[in-house]
Each structure stands twice: as C-alpha cells, then as structure tokens.
Scaffold this motif. Structure first.
Motif, PDB file in Angstrom:
ATOM      1  N   LYS A 204      -0.557  55.602 -24.068  1.00  0.00           N
ATOM      2  CA  LYS A 204       0.766  55.176 -24.556  1.00  0.00           C
ATOM      3  C   LYS A 204       1.060  53.835 -23.951  1.00  0.00           C
ATOM      4  CE  LYS A 204       3.270  59.210 -25.697  1.00  0.00           C
ATOM      5  NZ  LYS A 204       4.444  60.011 -25.595  1.00  0.00           N
ATOM      6  N   ASN A 205       1.391  52.857 -24.771  1.00  0.00           N
ATOM      7  CA  ASN A 205       1.708  51.506 -24.284  1.00  0.00           C
ATOM      8  C   ASN A 205       0.649  51.021 -23.296  1.00  0.00           C
ATOM      9  OD1 ASN A 205       4.101  51.659 -25.762  1.00  0.00           O
ATOM     10  ND2 ASN A 205       5.137  52.694 -24.050  1.00  0.00           N
ATOM     11  N   ASN A 206      -0.617  51.175 -23.661  1.00  0.00           N
ATOM     12  CA  ASN A 206      -1.760  50.723 -22.845  1.00  0.00           C
ATOM     13  C   ASN A 206      -1.926  51.465 -21.525  1.00  0.00           C
ATOM     14  OD1 ASN A 206      -2.646  48.788 -24.683  1.00  0.00           O
ATOM     15  ND2 ASN A 206      -1.086  47.349 -23.951  1.00  0.00           N
ATOM     16  N   ALA A 250       1.533  59.914 -29.541  1.00  0.00           N
ATOM     17  CA  ALA A 250       0.666  59.082 -28.673  1.00  0.00           C
ATOM     18  C   ALA A 250       0.048  57.950 -29.506  1.00  0.00           C
ATOM     19  CB  ALA A 250      -0.435  59.951 -28.082  1.00  0.00           C
ATOM     20  N   ASP A 251      -0.348  56.869 -28.833  1.00  0.00           N
ATOM     21  CA  ASP A 251      -1.023  55.765 -29.540  1.00  0.00           C
ATOM     22  C   ASP A 251      -2.489  56.120 -29.796  1.00  0.00           C
ATOM     23  OD1 ASP A 251       1.321  54.336 -29.289  1.00  0.00           O
ATOM     24  OD2 ASP A 251       0.696  53.366 -27.410  1.00  0.00           O
ATOM     25  N   GLU A 252      -3.099  56.771 -28.798  1.00  0.00           N
ATOM     26  CA  GLU A 252      -4.481  57.238 -28.921  1.00  0.00           C
ATOM     27  C   GLU A 252      -4.587  58.499 -28.064  1.00  0.00           C
ATOM     28  OE1 GLU A 252      -7.601  54.315 -27.956  1.00  0.00           O
ATOM     29  OE2 GLU A 252      -6.193  52.706 -28.435  1.00  0.00           O
ATOM     30  N   ILE A 273      -2.611  60.966 -35.171  1.00  0.00           N
ATOM     31  CA  ILE A 273      -2.523  60.023 -34.044  1.00  0.00           C
ATOM     32  C   ILE A 273      -3.205  58.715 -34.451  1.00  0.00           C
ATOM     33  CG2 ILE A 273      -3.098  59.618 -31.614  1.00  0.00           C
ATOM     34  CD1 ILE A 273      -2.947  62.645 -31.198  1.00  0.00           C
ATOM     35  N   THR A 274      -4.478  58.823 -34.863  1.00  0.00           N
ATOM     36  CA  THR A 274      -5.190  57.647 -35.390  1.00  0.00           C
ATOM     37  C   THR A 274      -6.096  58.131 -36.521  1.00  0.00           C
ATOM     38  OG1 THR A 274      -6.903  57.996 -33.715  1.00  0.00           O
ATOM     39  CG2 THR A 274      -5.340  56.242 -33.266  1.00  0.00           C
ATOM     40  N   GLY A 278      -9.588  54.716 -31.591  1.00  0.00           N
ATOM     41  CA  GLY A 278      -8.691  53.663 -31.106  1.00  0.00           C
ATOM     42  C   GLY A 278      -9.412  52.674 -30.194  1.00  0.00           C
TER      43      GLY A 278
END
Ligand SMILES: Cc1ncc(COP(=O)(O)O)c(C=O)c1O
Length: 309
Positions: A204-206, A250-252, A273-274, A278
């Motif tokens: 999340k956010n790198n 989540a981003d990944e 999610i993706t 990612g």
C-alpha cells in the motif's frame, strides 16, 4: 536428473535407497497421527555456473530442530548429519534442475501420539514442477476461508508439523470447491494470518505490509527473505495486524513460501487487486530468484552450492 521421479533416490534411516524401497510401519505414530515435523527446502539450478544451490539450508535445518524441540521428538541426527544427508541425496540423484527437498523427522515404532521415540528421518528431493497445483500458478484468485487458522493456544502454527496441514487442507479444499485457487486464513482474532502453505504480504502506497510473527503464522524463511530484500531495495516494511477489508483495496498482494516463491494475488473474495503482476511484486520476485540462484552479491551466505562439497 539421473533417475525418473518414480525411481528417484531418497535418504531413509541412514541409507540412500530407491524411493519404492523406503517403507514406514503403518502403525507408527507418524502414520497414525501425523507425528512428524518437516521442511520443504528449495534448491535452484544455476545453468551459468553448473551449480545447484540450496537456499537458506542452515535456516531450514535450524527450524526443523526447533519444531522437534517444540513437539518433543527426540533427535536421532545432529545438525551436520542432517546437512550431509540432504547434500548426499541431491548428489545421488545428480539433479540439474530446480527442486524442493522434503526433509522429515518422524516418530516410528509401535507407540502412540504421546511417544517421543524412536525417531528417524527421510530426505526426499523432488522436481519443482511436480509440487501442488497452486504452487505452479502465475497469479492467484483467493478467498478468505471460513475456517480459522490454528493458533498458539491450540496447535502452534510456529511448529512445522504434518498435523498442522489438516487445518491448511480444510481451507484449501473449501477454496477449490468454490472455484478459487487457494485461500487466506483469518486468525482467531479475525485478523489476516497466512495462506495454507505460504505467507501473506500486501503493498500500500509503496509500503510492504505483512502480519506479525505472533498473528498465527509460520516463522517463514521466505517472509524473512522478502523483508530483507525489500529493505535492501529501500522500501518501507511494516509487520502489523491486518484487517480483512484492507486486502480488498491493496495496491498489490502476494503469497510467498519456499514452494510458491512470490506469487501475485490477483483477487480476494472476487475483489480485484491487480489484473497482472504488480511492479513491486515483480521486482521482489526477481530479487528473490537472483538471491536463490547465488547471483546476489549481498547474500552469498544464503546459498549452499551442492556440487562444491
Ligand atoms: C503454513 C505455511 N506458512 C508459510 C510457509 C512459508 O514458509 P517458508 O517460507 O519457510 O517456506 C509455509 C511453507 O512452508 C507454510 O506451510
């Protein structure tokens, strides 16, 4: 490999045998009650230098010894004997491919679930392609299983014992029945713990985030590797309690383990999610493979070259 998988050589009770000649008593506590502890140790073939590297061998043997201590299984072999058995078995098969080395100590004899001896050991390397289906997928559609992860007050997930995988099985079978590739367990507090045979990470956010070692997870060697590789890459790492709904946004995300390496999670409970691997997951997987194949200068101490010894 010199032998086909059905005739491969395994180390059993101090000898190297054809796998078909290694017989375990059906009344032994290992057969009846899953009274054994084990490791699945990854080995990688590096074709550039004609070497097979075992990844984090000493850490796997140390964890096997901790599992034996926690289960009160008497040790029949010391650290160096276990290490030698593993190396000798790979050499006996002349493996030149990626492998997974099952190393199991078990309670033999005619005792019961309370017995601590006689114990013995087998070492059985297998080609990576022959491991479970979910370990060979490119990406995973996961569910949160309705079964809770075992916890330290019941049957500790810190112990890598055969019996713990019955809990894993319940979650995995539910996932497959409902059309998913695999599952993620909540712990008894209702927080994210791990997969049936893997650890969970999200990004999340790198920032790389994973449950704490006290959130009902195995003390995974891959988890430790991923944390160190992420720190090497200058990423922030957080070990903290994770809520179920955090996964959906989540981003990944990925599951990881010695068998799974780093495998992206595409969706959880059908929340996407993706749609493909990612950026950070891909970068960590590459770093992981480089380290496992002995190509990471910073982490040469993680690999043991079999054919040097
Ligand atoms: C339940 C469980 N969690 C996590 C892992 C990952 O552990 P490791 O990275 O040491 O293989 C495994 C795989 O062995 C496992 O079975």
């Amino acid at each position: 490999m010199k032998y086909d998988v059905e005739n491969r050589r395994i180390w059993f009770k101090g000898e190297i045998l054809n796998v078909n000649d290694a017989k375990i008593n059906i009344l032994a506590p290992t057969s009846q009650f899953g009274l054994n502890v084990f490791e699945g140790i990854p080995g990688y073939w590096n074709s550039d230098n004609g070497q097979l590297y075992i990844f984090r061998l000493e850490d796997h043997i140390k964890r096997l010894e901790k599992s034996m201590k926690l289960m009160q299984i008497d040790a029949s072999y010391g650290f160096d004997e276990i290490k030698k058995a593993i190396i000798d078995t790979i050499k006996a098969n002349e493996y030149d491919e990626n492998i997974s080395i099952r190393t199991t100590t078990f309670v033999d004899g005619f005792g019961s679930w309370g017995s601590s001896e006689p114990s013995d050991m087998f070492v059985a390397p297998i080609s990576r392609g022959k491991t479970s289906a979910e370990y060979n997928k490119k990406g995973l559609n996961c569910c949160i299983t309705s079964w809770r992860r075992i916890d330290d007050t019941v049957l500790s997930p810190r112990i890598k014992c055969g019996a713990n995988y019955i809990n894993s099985r319940m979650g995995q079978r539910e996932a497959l029945r409902n059309g998913y590739d695999t599952c993620i367990f909540l712990n008894s507090q209702g927080k994210i713990s791990e997969g049936p045979g893997s650890c969970f990470f999200m990004i999340k956010n790198n920032k790389i985030i994973t449950p704490k070692l006290t959130d009902s997870v195995l003390e995974s060697i891959t988890r430790d590797t991923v944390i160190k590789l992420a720190l090497d890459a200058g990423l922030d790492v957080e070990e903290r309690t994770i809520d179920r709904t955090e996964l959906y946004v989540a981003d990944e995300a990925f599951l990881c383990g010695s068998a799974m390496e780093i495998t992206p999670v595409y969706s959880v409970d059908r929340y996407e999610i993706t749609s493909e691997v990612g950026k950070i997951t891909k970068m960590l997987h590459k770093k992981y493979l480089d380290a496992a194949m002995g190509k990471d200068k910073l982490h040469q101490d993680w690999v043991t070259g079999v054919y040097d010894l």
